[in-house]
Scaffold this motif. Sequence first.
Motif, short mmCIF file in Angstrom:
data_model
loop_
_atom_site.label_atom_id
_atom_site.label_comp_id
_atom_site.label_asym_id
_atom_site.label_seq_id
_atom_site.Cartn_x
_atom_site.Cartn_y
_atom_site.Cartn_z
N GLU A 1 42.90 31.85 41.63
CA GLU A 1 43.43 33.01 40.89
C GLU A 1 44.82 32.72 40.31
OE1 GLU A 1 41.52 35.08 44.57
OE2 GLU A 1 42.13 33.05 43.99
N VAL B 1 38.08 42.91 45.56
CA VAL B 1 38.61 42.74 44.21
C VAL B 1 39.76 41.75 44.28
CG1 VAL B 1 39.70 43.86 42.23
CG2 VAL B 1 37.97 45.10 43.56
N ARG B 2 39.74 40.77 43.39
CA ARG B 2 40.78 39.74 43.36
C ARG B 2 41.65 39.91 42.13
NH1 ARG B 2 40.12 35.77 47.60
NH2 ARG B 2 38.43 36.66 48.85
N THR B 3 42.95 39.74 42.29
CA THR B 3 43.89 39.80 41.17
C THR B 3 44.15 38.40 40.66
OG1 THR B 3 44.96 41.76 42.10
CG2 THR B 3 46.21 40.50 40.45
N ASP C 1 42.17 40.01 34.32
CA ASP C 1 43.22 40.41 35.26
C ASP C 1 42.70 40.60 36.68
OD1 ASP C 1 45.34 40.47 33.37
OD2 ASP C 1 44.63 42.42 32.65
N THR C 2 41.46 41.04 36.82
CA THR C 2 40.87 41.25 38.14
C THR C 2 39.43 40.75 38.15
OG1 THR C 2 40.14 43.50 37.62
CG2 THR C 2 42.32 43.25 38.64
N ASP D 1 35.71 41.35 40.37
CA ASP D 1 34.90 41.98 41.41
C ASP D 1 34.13 40.87 42.13
OD1 ASP D 1 35.66 44.59 40.77
OD2 ASP D 1 34.12 44.74 39.22
#
Length: 368
Positions: free
Chosen positions: A158, A206-208, A217-218, A220
């Motif tokens: 990320e 949810v990952r940023t 940006d995010t 799932d």
Amino acid sequence: MAEHRIGILGSGNIFGRYVTGLSRYPSLKIARVGDIDTARAKEAATEFDIPAWGDDEDLYADDSIDIVVNLTPPVHHAATITTALRAGKHVYVEKPLATRVDDARAVLEVAAETGKILGSAPDTFLGSASQTARKALDDGLIGEPIGASFFIGHSKAEKWHPDPRFLFQAGGGPVLDMGPYSLAILVNLLGPVASVTASSRIGAAVRTVTSPNRAVDTIDVDVPTHAAAIFTFASGAIASAQLSFDVWDSDLPHIEVYGTKGTLSLANPNHFDGDVRVKRHTDDEWIVLPPATELFGAVGTREQTRRGLGVHDLATAIEGGPHRANATFAFHVLESLTAVQTSSDNSTPVHLTTTCDRPAPLWSSATA
């Protein structure tokens, strides 16, 4: 080796690593880039001075290409491998071979039907580190292998990957994205897996994404991001594993093998090279073993991340040599890893239906 003309399918994040790695081999000529995003294909071809570019259909139709290096996202592997094989190409594909065992089995059937050679990443077990460990085991340096362990922590994609969504979708997650590196090395060292028992879960749903050039940006999360597993090998060795995208930092080792006379410790399985250490029961200190084969990249440099040994391995097989990073080996690694989720879902051990041979060691031919 005769010249082989290569078409690379997919020009994403790992593309440059293959181009730089394959430049080591004068007989392997990258002649075309294919991508459904033709603008990206043109950009990649221009950056690396590759003579032809176009979409995927252009690559399949190019009769001058005899090897397709498939760098598409995992969910597309089965379909694109099949199309390339039926177009008369030999294929080397990034891991995993497919996202489902049934799809991988169908792909192997097409390879047999067409008579083309299919190879698959990971190929880091062909590097000096894994080969050095293999020689140590085959020489009996630590006695009979009893157990092993491997630990996969967060790749922190990320923070650096522009679009890491595929890592949290089918075919991704720590098990299928990073697991093949470690398990392929252990299968090279210990032989095939017989059964798997595991438990897994999703960590953060949810990952940023914080990559400076991010496309999203995010994310799932659709697949488990933390798993614990026991791999029982046909040899009787038992390996324990943690595979996680939720462990951001730790001091755990990458891979260790435990024998009746001592312990082997290996460096990052995502790299071809690195220190292999041994400590026998009679030793006071860890000893770094000399590399059994030539280094693929200078340790501690960007060369560590380049790719291409597996493609060279496939080209050698086309010429009649041994094929080590072959599809049967990759299929067994895939079934072993998909068994992690099956075992977790059903709360029961999974007994594997596939097997494979330990690949012929490279050091034997290098020192013969």
